[in-house]
Design a protein around this motif. Structure first.
Motif, PDB file in Angstrom:
ATOM      1  N   ARG A  25       0.826  -1.206   0.000  1.00 13.25           N
ATOM      2  CA  ARG A  25       0.000   0.000   0.000  1.00 13.25           C
ATOM      3  C   ARG A  25       0.859   1.254   0.000  1.00 13.25           C
ATOM      4  NH1 ARG A  25      -2.664  -3.652   3.036  1.00 13.25           N
ATOM      5  NH2 ARG A  25      -2.035  -2.910   5.089  1.00 13.25           N
ATOM      6  N   LEU A  28       2.341   2.873  -3.334  1.00 14.24           N
ATOM      7  CA  LEU A  28       1.537   3.742  -4.203  1.00 14.24           C
ATOM      8  C   LEU A  28       1.997   5.191  -4.108  1.00 14.24           C
ATOM      9  CD1 LEU A  28      -0.962   3.940  -6.100  1.00 14.24           C
ATOM     10  CD2 LEU A  28      -2.321   4.393  -4.052  1.00 14.24           C
ATOM     11  N   LEU A 151      -8.026   8.695  -1.750  1.00 16.28           N
ATOM     12  CA  LEU A 151      -8.091   7.608  -2.734  1.00 16.28           C
ATOM     13  C   LEU A 151      -9.491   7.420  -3.305  1.00 16.28           C
ATOM     14  CD1 LEU A 151      -5.771   4.906  -1.104  1.00 16.28           C
ATOM     15  CD2 LEU A 151      -5.132   6.971  -2.357  1.00 16.28           C
ATOM     16  N   MET A 154     -10.052   5.741  -6.768  1.00 14.47           N
ATOM     17  CA  MET A 154      -9.922   4.277  -6.773  1.00 14.47           C
ATOM     18  C   MET A 154     -11.229   3.629  -6.350  1.00 14.47           C
ATOM     19  SD  MET A 154      -6.105   3.892  -5.092  1.00 14.47           S
ATOM     20  CE  MET A 154      -6.358   2.175  -4.665  1.00 14.47           C
ATOM     21  N   PRO A 211      -1.486   0.904 -14.573  1.00 15.80           N
ATOM     22  CA  PRO A 211      -2.392   0.511 -13.482  1.00 15.80           C
ATOM     23  C   PRO A 211      -1.733  -0.311 -12.388  1.00 15.80           C
ATOM     24  CG  PRO A 211      -2.793  -0.839 -15.428  1.00 15.80           C
ATOM     25  CD  PRO A 211      -1.818   0.242 -15.856  1.00 15.80           C
ATOM     26  N   VAL A 214      -1.558   0.825  -8.617  1.00 17.68           N
ATOM     27  CA  VAL A 214      -2.882   0.950  -8.008  1.00 17.68           C
ATOM     28  C   VAL A 214      -3.455  -0.434  -7.706  1.00 17.68           C
ATOM     29  CG1 VAL A 214      -5.190   1.930  -8.253  1.00 17.68           C
ATOM     30  CG2 VAL A 214      -3.231   3.082  -9.304  1.00 17.68           C
ATOM     31  N   HIS A 217      -1.765  -1.947  -4.700  1.00 16.31           N
ATOM     32  CA  HIS A 217      -2.332  -1.387  -3.477  1.00 16.31           C
ATOM     33  C   HIS A 217      -3.678  -2.042  -3.173  1.00 16.31           C
ATOM     34  CE1 HIS A 217      -4.634   1.431  -1.009  1.00 16.31           C
ATOM     35  NE2 HIS A 217      -3.509   2.021  -0.666  1.00 16.31           N
ATOM     36  N   ILE A 242      -8.846   1.169 -14.936  1.00 15.74           N
ATOM     37  CA  ILE A 242      -7.800   2.193 -14.812  1.00 15.74           C
ATOM     38  C   ILE A 242      -7.118   2.420 -16.153  1.00 15.74           C
ATOM     39  CG2 ILE A 242      -5.602   2.756 -13.705  1.00 15.74           C
ATOM     40  CD1 ILE A 242      -6.602   0.979 -11.328  1.00 15.74           C
ATOM     41  N   ILE A 254      -5.330  10.327  -8.609  1.00 10.95           N
ATOM     42  CA  ILE A 254      -6.003   9.893  -7.387  1.00 10.95           C
ATOM     43  C   ILE A 254      -5.740  10.917  -6.289  1.00 10.95           C
ATOM     44  CG2 ILE A 254      -6.229   8.021  -5.713  1.00 10.95           C
ATOM     45  CD1 ILE A 254      -4.643   6.287  -7.844  1.00 10.95           C
TER      46      ILE A 254
END
Length: 266
Positions: A25, A28, A151, A154, A211, A214, A217, A242, A254
């Motif tokens: 995570r 990102l 975010l 997303m 992508p 993302v 994550h 994405i 984002i």
């Protein structure tokens, strides 16, 4: 349905059994423009720290610990997960414990940090009360949590994909961001035990032309765990969505929105 994001057994054994999910995570934010160094922002708000005893509650893999020690703080790292504490390099004093029942004496800390962890606590108000108990008079508290738009782009792609599966997922677990404790919630809890709470907003954007960061994550989140065997298919659909935006706009942007809340013990 009980939210996994506040289930201590799930947190210990799955989500934070080791540092790999958190690292996925965090990666990102390598694409954040302009980049916000959360460690530097935290140190600036808490300065001076030389010689101060700091409790980093919910310290995870210790990403704030080295920075605190560099400026002269004496750090106690506390986390629910033994597996996460295993990822701390050059560890100071480390304790595996629940933030709702800290194994610390009253008035033993100068500073408490609770960084992106209150939304995992079953009773966040109790965790804040415990932080207040452990702090000396005039001690400082820093709480970090996500803003409502963190975010968001997303989630705006993910949630329709999840809806089409027909899966019954707890509302608190469905999104790619933990929504349990907002900045307003944190300020309410803090105001019960601290004076002059103040919120410092940190806003920026993550911009990608691929992508993969993302999806990496998203795949590490509780939301992805909650969809079970449909996880791989949904990650593929998210990647496609994405990619379509990147082809249309040349990038996928984002919002990042983090609240740092500071306060002083009365």
């Amino acid at each position: 349905m009980v939210a996994k994001r506040a289930d201590t057994r799930y947190l210990r054994q799955v989500a934070y059994a080791d540092p790999s999910g958190l690292a996925a995570r965090a990666s990102l934010y390598d694409f954040q423009q302009p980049y916000i160094d959360l460690k530097s922002e935290a140190l600036a708000l808490l300065a001076p720290l030389d010689g101060r005893v700091v409790g980093d509650i919910g310290c995870g893999d210790g990403r704030y610990i080295d920075a605190l020690r560099f400026v002269g703080a004496r750090v106690i790292g506390i986390d629910l997960s033994v597996g996460m504490l295993g990822g701390v390099s050059s560890p100071p004093a480390l304790v595996a414990a629940d933030s709702q029942a800290l194994p610390l004496t009253n008035d033993s800390l100068d500073v408490v940090m609770m960084m992106h962890m209150l939304y995992h606590v079953p009773d966040p108000a109790t965790a804040v009360a415990e932080a207040a108990r452990a702090l000396r008079p005039e001690g400082k508290l820093l709480v970090a949590t996500n803003g409502r738009r963190h975010l968001a782009e997303m989630n705006e792609l993910w949630l329709p994909l999840l809806d089409r599966t027909g899966l019954r997922v707890s509302l608190e677990d469905a999104g790619l961001v933990n929504p349990r404790v907002t900045a307003d919630d944190a300020e309410r809890f803090v105001s019960l035990h601290f004076q002059d709470p103040s919120v410092h907003w940190l806003r920026s954007s993550v911009i990608v032309t691929d992508p993969a960061p993302v999806v990496r994550h998203a795949a590490s989140t509780t939301a992805a765990q909650a969809v079970g065997e449909q996880r791989e298919d949904l990650m593929g659909e998210l990647s496609d969505a994405i990619t379509a935006q990147i082809l249309r706009d040349g990038r996928f942007t984002i919002t990042t929105e983090v609240a740092f809340l500071t306060a002083t013990k009365a």
